[in-house]
Scaffold this motif. Structure first.
Motif, short mmCIF file in Angstrom:
data_model
loop_
_atom_site.label_atom_id
_atom_site.label_comp_id
_atom_site.label_asym_id
_atom_site.label_seq_id
_atom_site.Cartn_x
_atom_site.Cartn_y
_atom_site.Cartn_z
N ALA A 101 -20.09 48.78 51.60
CA ALA A 101 -20.08 47.28 50.55
C ALA A 101 -20.35 47.98 49.69
O ALA A 101 -19.10 47.02 48.42
CB ALA A 101 -21.12 46.40 50.98
N GLY A 149 -18.07 39.53 47.67
CA GLY A 149 -19.26 39.11 48.60
C GLY A 149 -19.49 37.98 48.79
O GLY A 149 -20.04 37.44 47.81
N ALA A 179 -27.13 49.40 51.31
CA ALA A 179 -26.01 48.85 49.97
C ALA A 179 -26.88 48.73 49.25
O ALA A 179 -26.48 49.42 48.11
CB ALA A 179 -25.45 47.41 50.58
N ASN A 183 -21.11 41.81 51.35
CA ASN A 183 -20.68 42.21 52.38
C ASN A 183 -20.62 43.36 53.15
O ASN A 183 -20.48 43.45 54.64
CB ASN A 183 -19.60 42.85 52.25
CG ASN A 183 -17.82 42.55 50.45
OD1 ASN A 183 -17.51 41.17 51.64
ND2 ASN A 183 -17.38 42.54 49.42
N ALA A 184 -21.68 43.69 52.64
CA ALA A 184 -23.31 43.82 53.77
C ALA A 184 -23.14 43.64 55.53
O ALA A 184 -23.30 43.69 55.87
CB ALA A 184 -24.38 45.30 53.08
#
Length: 444
Positions: free
Chosen positions: A198, A208, A145, A165-166
């Motif tokens: 992501a 995120g 990411a 989000n990763a």
């Protein structure tokens, strides 16, 4: 501020020198040679069928190259984090740089940043995480990411969203080893793809969790019984983590390498004399993953201390042929002589130092020993650039490149610091060529 925001600031404030870019190009060469060398294998055929690079979008290109990079078990290893950053970070960075037609300088800077994120988070997960979770797979998405974020121009806030989000996609369990399954290739493939996705989502405003690491229901709470959160941002002035990463000279699990190194040295002292017994002392993580006295397939043999030590003592070398059916059968009796145990001094030094102690008793009663604190390829015992180029050339030729094409590709990759366009490497065309004969299933 959150750990991911502080990490973002730390990485973006680190200076990049010309020498840093040269170092990064060496690791790119190693990773891409590992990937292309795996092309004739059955797992590569499967990956190519699902994600053909000539037809894939950016994320699927990262998926494909990430999976390829880990098949031969020759990709790099960062000791302190117990991750293989190259097989995740470089595929993600390459996929973006290729599709955006970027130059080598931006690509290599993104690689440095991605390694830093992957390795720093990997250093924070604690020893117990690795007993169930594959660090490369869980920490790799953060590195992918960050590398992608650098290349697509995310600001700090969107980079933090990408890391959030990763992290929520982190996965990768060691259970595959019990059956010799192929999931480890999927670990790196998905880590590269997940991290890249992501960042692409963050670019569109997809948020995120900022506290993905330290939050009450975050990464540490779910996956890490003994986390070390301060490792994420400690020592900001240290050299890039990429420079502290090891290059693998032998095609098997890095946990076996210190013992292989010592065993090869003892091979020359034994001089053909029969062996009565062998004692190997190592650290807990090596025993958890590589205490496999009776491997039944090539992949399990690559994760067997008993097999790798036995064949290194017998042959004085370890290569791809050391794990085929003939080699495994030849070592049945010799593997039974190898006993592995925890060595307290070696365990205390892990993960900063990956070591092994070997004691061999011959049939005549001679006792020979070797201790390794740093295996060949570690930063304290490095391979040279010439040795790395020879390794890469051999892998590229094994993968189907002509010798001339291999030499051209090596020169091109090492020319990336001069801002050579990434697309000019022609990897999509090489990696997407399905005409090479496929070796027997799981021959890698």
């Amino acid at each position: 501020m959150s750990l991911t925001r502080n990490l973002t600031r730390l990485i973006r404030e680190k200076p990049v020198t010309e020498r840093d870019l040269e170092w990064a190009s060496l690791f790119v060469l190693d990773t891409l040679a590992c990937a292309l060398g795996a092309l004739p294998t059955e797992p590569a055929r499967m990956l190519r069928t699902v994600a053909p690079p000539t037809q894939a979008d950016t994320a699927r290109k990262a998926f494909y190259l990430g999976g390829l990079s880990h098949i031969l078990e020759m990709d790099d290893l960062h000791r302190d984090s117990v991750t293989h950053p190259g097989s995740v970070v470089i595929p993600a960075a390459w996929a973006v740089a290729h599709d955006l037609d970027l130059g080598g300088e931006a690509f290599l800077k993104a690689v440095l940043a991605g390694y830093e994120a992957c390795c720093r988070i990997g250093m924070s997960v604690g020893k117990k995480h690795y007993r169930v979770w594959h660090n490369t797979s869980t920490c790799g998405p953060f590195g992918a990411a960050f590398a992608a974020a650098e290349l697509i121009g995310l600001d700090d806030t969107k980079t933090v969203w990408a890391l959030g989000n990763a992290g929520t996609q982190s996965s990768g369990l060691w259970e595959f080893l019990a059956e010799g399954a192929m999931s480890k290739h999927l670990h790196t493939a998905r880590a590269a793809e997940s991290g890249l996705l992501a960042s692409l989502l963050a670019k569109e405003g997809f948020t995120g969790a900022e506290n993905i690491l330290e939050g009450e229901k975050g990464f540490y709470a779910g996956l890490c019984p003994d986390p070390i959160p301060e490792a994420v941002t400690s020592g900001p002035g240290r050299p890039w983590q990429l420079i502290n990463t090891s290059i693998k000279p032998w095609p098997c699990c890095r946990h076996t390498h210190p013992a292989i190194d010592g065993a090869i040295a003892l091979h020359h002292e034994i001089a053909g004399e029969a062996i009565a017994r062998v004692q190997v002392g190592t650290y807990r993580a090596a025993l958890d993953v590589c205490d496999r006295p009776s491997p039944e397939d090539p992949y399990s043999a690559k994760f067997s201390l008993q097999h790798t030590v036995a064949i290194a003592l017998a042959d004085g070398r370890v290569d791809q042929a050391s794990f085929n059916a003939d080699a495994r059968q030849r070592m049945v009796g010799e593997r039974g002589k190898v006993k592995v145990e925890l060595a307290p001094g070696i365990e205390a030094a892990y993960p900063r130092s990956w070591g092994a102690e070997i004691v061999v008793e011959t049939a005549s009663g001679r006792r020979l020993s070797a201790t390794r604190h740093d295996a060949k390829g570690d930063p304290d015992n490095p391979v040279t650039s010439a040795e790395l180029s020879r390794k890469a050339r051999a892998q590229l030729v094994e993968g189907g490149c002509s010798e001339g094409r291999a030499d051209d590709l090596i020169r091109a990759i090492l020319g990336l610091p001069d801002n050579r366009p990434v697309r000019s490497l022609g990897l999509v065309e090489i990696a997407g060529d399905a005409r090479a004969p496929v070796r027997a299933a799981r021959s890698a």
